[in-house]
Design an enzyme around this catalytic site. Structure first.
Site, PDB file in Angstrom:
ATOM      1  N   ASP A   1      38.742  59.645   0.706  1.00 27.50           N
ATOM      2  CA  ASP A   1      38.898  58.573  -0.274  1.00 27.50           C
ATOM      3  C   ASP A   1      38.771  57.183   0.356  1.00 27.50           C
ATOM      4  O   ASP A   1      39.590  56.788   1.185  1.00 27.50           O
ATOM      5  CB  ASP A   1      40.266  58.676  -0.947  1.00 27.50           C
ATOM      6  CG  ASP A   1      40.538  60.062  -1.531  1.00 27.50           C
ATOM      7  OD1 ASP A   1      40.241  61.055  -0.843  1.00 27.50           O
ATOM      8  OD2 ASP A   1      41.059  60.159  -2.642  1.00 27.50           O
TER       9      ASP A   1
ATOM     10  N   GLU B   1      36.900  57.055  -5.450  1.00 25.43           N
ATOM     11  CA  GLU B   1      37.700  56.692  -6.620  1.00 25.43           C
ATOM     12  C   GLU B   1      38.729  55.594  -6.375  1.00 25.43           C
ATOM     13  O   GLU B   1      39.288  55.068  -7.312  1.00 25.43           O
ATOM     14  CB  GLU B   1      38.397  57.928  -7.189  1.00 25.43           C
ATOM     15  CG  GLU B   1      39.494  58.471  -6.321  1.00 25.43           C
ATOM     16  CD  GLU B   1      40.744  58.791  -7.148  1.00 25.43           C
ATOM     17  OE1 GLU B   1      40.653  58.874  -8.371  1.00 25.43           O
ATOM     18  OE2 GLU B   1      41.809  58.922  -6.534  1.00 25.43           O
ATOM     19  N   ASN B   2      38.958  55.227  -5.098  1.00 23.47           N
ATOM     20  CA  ASN B   2      39.921  54.167  -4.792  1.00 23.47           C
ATOM     21  C   ASN B   2      39.271  52.921  -4.207  1.00 23.47           C
ATOM     22  O   ASN B   2      39.957  52.074  -3.627  1.00 23.47           O
ATOM     23  CB  ASN B   2      40.982  54.672  -3.807  1.00 23.47           C
ATOM     24  CG  ASN B   2      41.913  55.699  -4.411  1.00 23.47           C
ATOM     25  OD1 ASN B   2      42.008  56.825  -3.924  1.00 23.47           O
ATOM     26  ND2 ASN B   2      42.591  55.345  -5.492  1.00 23.47           N
TER      27      ASN B   2
ATOM     28  N   ASN C   1      41.293  61.153 -10.202  1.00 21.14           N
ATOM     29  CA  ASN C   1      42.156  60.765 -11.315  1.00 21.14           C
ATOM     30  C   ASN C   1      42.032  59.293 -11.680  1.00 21.14           C
ATOM     31  O   ASN C   1      42.465  58.878 -12.759  1.00 21.14           O
ATOM     32  CB  ASN C   1      43.617  61.100 -11.004  1.00 21.14           C
ATOM     33  CG  ASN C   1      44.111  60.460  -9.720  1.00 21.14           C
ATOM     34  OD1 ASN C   1      43.519  60.654  -8.658  1.00 21.14           O
ATOM     35  ND2 ASN C   1      45.202  59.725  -9.778  1.00 21.14           N
ATOM     36  N   HIS C   2      41.433  58.468 -10.800  1.00 27.45           N
ATOM     37  CA  HIS C   2      41.198  57.056 -11.120  1.00 27.45           C
ATOM     38  C   HIS C   2      39.743  56.796 -11.513  1.00 27.45           C
ATOM     39  O   HIS C   2      39.282  55.655 -11.456  1.00 27.45           O
ATOM     40  CB  HIS C   2      41.572  56.169  -9.926  1.00 27.45           C
ATOM     41  CG  HIS C   2      43.027  56.203  -9.576  1.00 27.45           C
ATOM     42  ND1 HIS C   2      44.024  55.986 -10.506  1.00 27.45           N
ATOM     43  CD2 HIS C   2      43.656  56.444  -8.400  1.00 27.45           C
ATOM     44  CE1 HIS C   2      45.206  56.084  -9.917  1.00 27.45           C
ATOM     45  NE2 HIS C   2      45.011  56.372  -8.644  1.00 27.45           N
TER      46      HIS C   2
ATOM     47  N   HIS D   1      39.883  67.494  -6.048  1.00 30.79           N
ATOM     48  CA  HIS D   1      40.769  66.333  -6.026  1.00 30.79           C
ATOM     49  C   HIS D   1      42.105  66.758  -6.626  1.00 30.79           C
ATOM     50  O   HIS D   1      42.282  66.755  -7.849  1.00 30.79           O
ATOM     51  CB  HIS D   1      40.135  65.196  -6.828  1.00 30.79           C
ATOM     52  CG  HIS D   1      40.719  63.853  -6.545  1.00 30.79           C
ATOM     53  ND1 HIS D   1      40.347  63.097  -5.458  1.00 30.79           N
ATOM     54  CD2 HIS D   1      41.643  63.127  -7.198  1.00 30.79           C
ATOM     55  CE1 HIS D   1      41.011  61.957  -5.465  1.00 30.79           C
ATOM     56  NE2 HIS D   1      41.820  61.960  -6.517  1.00 30.79           N
TER      57      HIS D   1
ATOM     58  N   HIS E   1      45.159  61.687   0.660  1.00 31.22           N
ATOM     59  CA  HIS E   1      44.857  60.631   1.641  1.00 31.22           C
ATOM     60  C   HIS E   1      45.347  60.906   3.052  1.00 31.22           C
ATOM     61  O   HIS E   1      45.185  60.056   3.923  1.00 31.22           O
ATOM     62  CB  HIS E   1      45.425  59.271   1.184  1.00 31.22           C
ATOM     63  CG  HIS E   1      44.727  58.663   0.020  1.00 31.22           C
ATOM     64  ND1 HIS E   1      44.669  57.307  -0.194  1.00 31.22           N
ATOM     65  CD2 HIS E   1      44.052  59.222  -1.014  1.00 31.22           C
ATOM     66  CE1 HIS E   1      44.004  57.052  -1.308  1.00 31.22           C
ATOM     67  NE2 HIS E   1      43.623  58.213  -1.819  1.00 31.22           N
TER      68      HIS E   1
END
Length: 260
Positions: A8, A39-40, A66-67, A151, A178
């Site tokens: 990530d 996604e981050n 999820n983001h 994920h 992470h």
């Protein structure tokens, strides 16, 4: 062939690290195909501009989690850019796609699927195990090797997916938590596996966030919006060496520091 999965990417620090290290790691390891979880990149979410930066840095495919839709401007971009995947087990009306076939070296066709777990996650996606079955069935005959970015939050769910897809995917790796795990292996039927490949971003941080902010949250203090931690960074991931038949021969963790 060798496949690099990159953990990530967190904030602008993570993007800077990707630009600084990814092509060098590709040369040093001889990898042929790169999947990056993005996604981050915006802290929570990904913008089209950041996605383009990741491709410019050397990513072949970007996966999400999820983001995925925290930056709503990414939604129409997902329909236009087939090399960005959101979790396949989201609702079917969700923009974008969760799996696709990409051209690999020497004419190999690489199926990449992005799934999201359900244990301790704050939403209700479809069953990722049954979704994986559908994807492999739907793409049967159209790919040579399959890869899965799972994920998920629970290590048990990730481990179960690794064994569930053993012999059906060349590699299964976990993202989201992470923290790079040290359980890289080749499962009994030939699937390369690691529970979490880690993150790309600040080293002195809590999942990329300034430590004092994370500590305040756990203490119960009132906190401001999380900020990406300053300082030196690292790129974390894993290299999977895979034969043309789709069997993984080895898995090796990657961790390289970037002095900012």
């Amino acid at each position: 062939m060798k496949i690099l999965a990159v953990g990530d990417v967190v904030g602008e620090a993570g993007l800077d690290t990707l630009h600084a290290l990814l092509r060098r790691i590709k040369r040093e390891t001889g990898v042929d195909f790169i999947v990056v979880n993005g996604e981050n990149a915006a802290g929570r979410g990904l913008t089209p501009q950041q996605a383009d930066e990741m491709f410019a840095a050397g990513a072949d495919v970007i996966t999400l989690g999820n983001h995925a839709f925290n930056k709503r401007q990414i939604a129409p971009y997902l329909d236009d850019q087939p090399a960005i995947l959101r979790p396949a087990n989201y609702a079917p009306q969700t923009p974008g796609r969760g799996a696709a076939v990409f051209d690999g070296p020497q004419g190999l066709r690489i199926l990449v699927m992005n799934l999201i777990g359900r244990c301790d996650m704050a939403f209700g996606p479809d069953n990722p195990f049954l979704c994986a079955d559908r994807i492999l069935k739907d793409f049967a005959g159209r790919y040579d090797i399959a890869l899965c970015d799972f994920h998920a939050n629970a290590t048990s769910e990730k481990l179960a997916m690794g064994y569930y897809l053993d012999g059906r995917c060349a590699a299964v790796w976990g993202t989201h938590t992470h923290v790079q795990t040290a359980d890289e292996r080749v499962n009994p039927k030939g699937t390369g596996y690691i529970t979490d490949i880690g993150m790309t971003g600040p080293i002195v941080s809590v999942l990329g966030v300034c430590p004092e902010q994370s500590i305040a949250l756990f203490r119960g203090d009132l906190t401001e919006y999380f900020k990406t931690a300053p300082g030196d960074c690292a790129l974390a991931g894993a290299v999977f060496e895979v034969t043309r038949s789709g069997a993984c021969q080895s898995v090796r963790r990657v961790w390289q520091e970037y002095r900012r």
